[in-house]
Scaffold this motif. Structure first.
Motif, PDB file in Angstrom:
ATOM      1  N   ARG A 195       5.505 -69.724 -11.041  1.00 41.62           N
ATOM      2  CA  ARG A 195       6.217 -68.564 -11.532  1.00 41.62           C
ATOM      3  C   ARG A 195       6.264 -67.407 -10.537  1.00 41.62           C
ATOM      4  O   ARG A 195       7.228 -66.644 -10.510  1.00 41.62           O
ATOM      5  CB  ARG A 195       5.526 -68.110 -12.820  1.00 41.62           C
ATOM      6  CG  ARG A 195       6.239 -66.985 -13.492  1.00 41.62           C
ATOM      7  CD  ARG A 195       5.669 -66.705 -14.857  1.00 41.62           C
ATOM      8  NE  ARG A 195       5.989 -65.337 -15.178  1.00 41.62           N
ATOM      9  CZ  ARG A 195       7.227 -64.914 -15.393  1.00 41.62           C
ATOM     10  NH1 ARG A 195       8.217 -65.756 -15.360  1.00 41.62           N
ATOM     11  NH2 ARG A 195       7.447 -63.638 -15.646  1.00 41.62           N
ATOM     12  N   THR A 209       8.280 -73.037 -13.888  1.00 37.46           N
ATOM     13  CA  THR A 209       7.226 -72.617 -14.820  1.00 37.46           C
ATOM     14  C   THR A 209       5.858 -72.705 -14.154  1.00 37.46           C
ATOM     15  O   THR A 209       5.002 -71.832 -14.333  1.00 37.46           O
ATOM     16  CB  THR A 209       7.264 -73.502 -16.085  1.00 37.46           C
ATOM     17  OG1 THR A 209       8.545 -73.361 -16.694  1.00 37.46           O
ATOM     18  CG2 THR A 209       6.185 -73.105 -17.081  1.00 37.46           C
ATOM     19  N   LEU A 210       5.647 -73.754 -13.375  1.00 31.91           N
ATOM     20  CA  LEU A 210       4.358 -73.955 -12.706  1.00 31.91           C
ATOM     21  C   LEU A 210       4.200 -73.068 -11.470  1.00 31.91           C
ATOM     22  O   LEU A 210       3.094 -72.923 -10.957  1.00 31.91           O
ATOM     23  CB  LEU A 210       4.200 -75.421 -12.296  1.00 31.91           C
ATOM     24  CG  LEU A 210       4.205 -76.437 -13.436  1.00 31.91           C
ATOM     25  CD1 LEU A 210       4.034 -77.847 -12.896  1.00 31.91           C
ATOM     26  CD2 LEU A 210       3.097 -76.115 -14.446  1.00 31.91           C
ATOM     27  N   VAL A 250      11.958 -67.114 -13.556  1.00 33.59           N
ATOM     28  CA  VAL A 250      13.269 -67.374 -14.173  1.00 33.59           C
ATOM     29  C   VAL A 250      13.603 -66.234 -15.136  1.00 33.59           C
ATOM     30  O   VAL A 250      12.864 -65.981 -16.089  1.00 33.59           O
ATOM     31  CB  VAL A 250      13.272 -68.726 -14.914  1.00 33.59           C
ATOM     32  CG1 VAL A 250      14.619 -68.959 -15.606  1.00 33.59           C
ATOM     33  CG2 VAL A 250      12.975 -69.863 -13.941  1.00 33.59           C
ATOM     34  N   PRO A 259       5.763 -58.732 -12.664  1.00 32.79           N
ATOM     35  CA  PRO A 259       5.602 -60.187 -12.530  1.00 32.79           C
ATOM     36  C   PRO A 259       6.927 -60.949 -12.559  1.00 32.79           C
ATOM     37  O   PRO A 259       6.974 -62.097 -12.130  1.00 32.79           O
ATOM     38  CB  PRO A 259       4.716 -60.563 -13.730  1.00 32.79           C
ATOM     39  CG  PRO A 259       4.908 -59.463 -14.707  1.00 32.79           C
ATOM     40  CD  PRO A 259       5.146 -58.219 -13.904  1.00 32.79           C
TER      41      PRO A 259
END
Lengths: 267, 267
Positions: free
Chosen positions: A63, A60-61, A68, A191
């Motif tokens: 990305r 998450t940090l 994911v 992204p």
């Protein structure tokens, strides 16, 4: 095996579900580059719950390196958000099993190592943005030369969690300026597969001493009128996890990605 | 309190760090709309570790509604990736504390309820994409009318985890066709703040019976030559978490967002 072996050309044009069934039946253990064309292929990381929770915070940090695409519930061996439910114990052509950071086996099925506390991650892969680049008429030299893309460990720190930290790994593709400008625009729109480049030009500025000695993959020449273009790479999370030596970590073998039902164009 | 009270106009133009220090000192407990202009404001959700791990999986699977901008390590009260370290126990102007799904208090500081197993999430908020829309000359009626944006529960299922599931909540902004087309392009570039709309046009197609009766926020009129444009909304994760009744859940109070150091333009 009773079924006839399919040709590579048949595998290229097979439907993703049929390809995964063929793999699950033990009929194919090779790489997946170019197979089931147009579908998202994913990096796989499988960890025990405790490590998985921290790994998801790490992803998450970070990305851009670790997008994911799907994550399973602890103990559930099925990806449920990549099309038809995918049994991660059987539907990758070849796996790598690491114990305390050491490679212990390279099986074509992981039913025998599956545990009730495992969580599986599907992470976006640059295969998904290479097709739109090719479609836009941008040549990719590593493909033309039949090589793996060149990857380098940089001096860029990723954002750490308690036990997971390390430098960003990037992939490099040499391009003329006009193609580089176009590639930045195309990949910025994606992204979920690393997004826009993290660097262009002088490799020394991100701690890469020599383009001719990649840390992973194969070297490709950069011509005098070309700029090296660097993207965050999905090798980053695998390298970070292995350095931290969790008791068990299962990944796909290099090049043997999970072929999903998701269209590349949906990313 | 010994310090003089700042005017709203001074707060609008204050630096984000100074604003958070002012809030942490107990000098301001109001809403943050328009404060520290140009900086990312975030929704806050704080959960015990066990629930936090599942909530992060839920957010990963439902990224359009739940774009996680930062997540803390269990027990660590500091966000470390939103600029200067932010102490989440003090730097939000007003919090809501829920126990087993019931609102138990609405304090301006949560030091007294902090636990060693809590994990805090900062989740992107539509304030960040409204500014680029305004900058592009697109009028936003709820702002012109001084109202909260209209939000609706749809019939669109989010992707579930074991204990977290529910319908997508959307925010609606009425626009003429040309503005809607432009707004789609602008917000598509901002995947960290909900990205492109999830629907345009007929509200019944996503299970909304009446635009004049929003489930959250205030109704705004849609003119005859306008199309309603619907974006995934950060109320979704809060609504899903509260429905599942974890023993403890702390959020910001409505409109009292966390003001970060991150520039909106960096999203």
């Amino acid at each position: 095996m009773s079924q006839p072996t399919l040709s590579f050309e048949q595998l290229r044009h097979s439907a993703p579900l049929a390809l995964r069934q063929y793999i699950a039946a033990g009929q194919y253990q090779g790489h997946t580059s170019g197979l089931a064309q147009g579908r998202v292929q994913a990096n796989i990381v499988i960890l025990p719950n405790d490590w998985a929770n921290e790994f998801l915070r790490y992803c998450t940090l970070n990305r851009q390196a670790c997008p994911v695409l799907d994550v399973t519930e602890p103990g559930d061996p099925y990806f449920r958000n990549l099309g038809t439910a995918i049994d991660i114990r059987h539907e990758v052509s070849r796996y790598r099993v690491y114990r305390h950071g050491e490679l212990s086996e390279e099986p074509s099925d992981i039913e025998h190592v599956w545990q009730d506390d495992l969580v599986a991650f599907a992470i976006g892969c640059s295969f998904s943005f290479e097709q739109p680049l090719l479609d836009a008429g941008i040549a990719l030299r590593h493909i033309d030369l039949g090589r793996n893309v060149a990857m380098y460990r940089t001096n860029i720190d990723t954002r750490p969690t308690a036990r997971l930290s390390g430098k960003l790994v990037v992939s490099m593709r040499p391009m003329q300026a006009a193609a580089a400008i176009q590639a930045i625009q195309i990949t910025a729109r994606m992204p979920n597969v690393h997004g826009a480049p993290v660097h262009i030009g002088d490799p020394a500025l991100i701690g890469i001493d020599s383009l001719s000695s990649p840390d992973y993959g194969d070297a490709v020449p950069v011509e005098a009128d070309e700029i090296p273009v660097f993207w965050a790479c999905g090798v980053t999370p695998q390298s970070v996890v292995q350095t931290s030596r969790p008791p068990l970590c299962i990944t796909h073998a290099p090049g043997c990605m999970l072929v999903t039902d998701v269209l590349n164009s949906a990313l």
